[in-house]
Design an enzyme around this catalytic site. Structure first.
Site, PDB file in Angstrom:
ATOM      1  CE  LYS A  54      -3.745  -2.501   2.141  1.00  0.00           C
ATOM      2  NZ  LYS A  54      -4.362  -2.864   3.465  1.00  0.00           N
ATOM      3  CD  GLN A  98      -3.381  -4.333   6.568  1.00  0.00           C
ATOM      4  OE1 GLN A  98      -3.316  -3.197   5.826  1.00  0.00           O
ATOM      5  NE2 GLN A  98      -3.950  -5.606   6.374  1.00  0.00           N
ATOM      6  CG  ASP A 121      -9.776  -0.122   5.022  1.00  0.00           C
ATOM      7  OD1 ASP A 121      -9.476  -0.572   3.981  1.00  0.00           O
ATOM      8  OD2 ASP A 121      -9.074  -0.635   5.933  1.00  0.00           O
TER       9      ASP A 121
END
Ligand code: NAP
Length: 299
Positions: A54, A98, A121
């Site tokens: 990422k 994460q 997200d």
């Protein structure tokens, strides 16, 4: 007859190019780059690989990309403090924590602490609610968003659409299955969701004109479960003897499907592209600029 490959790697590469162009235009207009901050807690090796990917993609696309690496002993209060600081930080447009978090940290409370306008997200309940209600100023979770983009790309090439199609989503997680079903519904597909309590799954699969598999079991969907001419999206990432495998028995399924995503090289590359897209969108909204439209990419 062998299925057409839905080439996620190439669709993602062209979207990434467009994102880089848009990020550069954004930087010229505002004097700053779109900013993505990723928090990783602990030393889970798979998470470390995802986070590095990422970080690299974001900086390649001309984003301000930052990773906050924290020890597994971090307390809930300390992680909340980090999130609050990122919420307040002008240069951070997108925040990603994460997952999974190490034991002892409460994921839901952490996700809810992220400013929904920076929740790239798309896991915050405010954004889930917007997706449910069809309100477009939220964020859609990256993996199902990427699957939808691949399906749009495929059907547009065929001069067809998802409208009216019988779709089956295999899996009902908050991250993939449920949002995928909502996205397909918004495209006017008739959607069924299957899960571990579903009876006679093979028969249900055989009815599906569009099948999205997000189960997390290697080669779970057998070739003869696939309807002749179906479009199959395989979200699964399973490691078998050091090899990446999807949830669908690819070699058998491709004999019956009209089109199918490979693993690797299908949904995987799209997930990070959609994360960058969401971050770019957040940056535009936060700067009072109209966000770019994904549709232009599909036309
Ligand atoms: P998850 O939270 O474990 O959900 C799996 C779903 O599959 C659950 O809804 C479960 O049903 C269902 N299921 C499990 N066994 C089943 C069975 N025997 N029959 C029918 N349904 C069954 O997984 P996830 O996070 O959604 O991820 C799914 C897969 O996608 C994993 O392989 C993951 O690695 C992959 N993934 C890929 C990406 C990417 O970027 N490509 C991103 C995210 C996830 P119940 O709800 O009844 O338990």
């Amino acid at each position: 007859m062998s299925a057409t490959l839905i080439d996620g790697a190439s669709v993602a590469a062209s979207l990434n190019e467009r994102i880089a162009d848009l990020a550069s235009t954004f930087a010229k207009r505002t004097g700053r780059k779109p900013g993505l901050s990723v928090c990783i807690v602990g030393d889970d090796p798979a998470s470390a690989v995802y986070v590095r990917a990422k970080e690299k993609r974001a900086s390649n696309a001309g984003f301000e990309s930052r990773v906050l690496r924290q020890s597994a002993s971090l307390s809930q209060a300390e992680l909340l403090e980090t999130i609050n600081a990122l919420n307040a930080e002008e240069s951070t447009d997108g925040i990603l924590v994460q997952l999974p978090l190490p034991p002892g940290l409460q994921e839901r409370a952490i996700i809810e602490a992220i400013d929904p306008r920076k929740d790239v997200d798309g896991f915050h309940t405010e954004n889930s609610g917007k997706l449910l209600c069809g309100i477009e100023d939220g964020f859609v979770p990256c993996t199902p968003f990427g699957c939808l983009h691949l399906l749009h790309h495929h059907f547009a090439q065929q001069g067809d659409s998802l409208a009216g199609k019988r779709a089956l989503v295999l899996g009902r997680s908050n991250i993939v299955g449920k949002p995928m079903a909502l996205l397909l519904l918004a495209e006017h597909a008739s959607v069924t969701i299957a899960h571990s309590r579903t009876r006679d799954l093979p028969a249900l699969c055989r009815e599906a004109e569009v099948l999205v598999a997000a189960v997390g079991r290697a080669n779970f969907v057998q070739g003869d479960w696939i309807r002749q001419g179906a479009v199959v999206v395989d979200v699964g990432i399973n490691r078998e003897e050091g090899k990446l495998t999807g949830d669908v028995d690819f070699s058998e399924a491709q004999k019956r499907a009209a089109a199918i995503t490979p693993v690797p090289g299908g949904v995987g590359p799209m997930t990070i592209a959609m994360l960058l897209w969401n971050t770019l969108t957040a940056a535009h909204r936060r700067s009072g600029l109209p966000p770019p439209r994904l549709q232009a990419e599909q036309d």
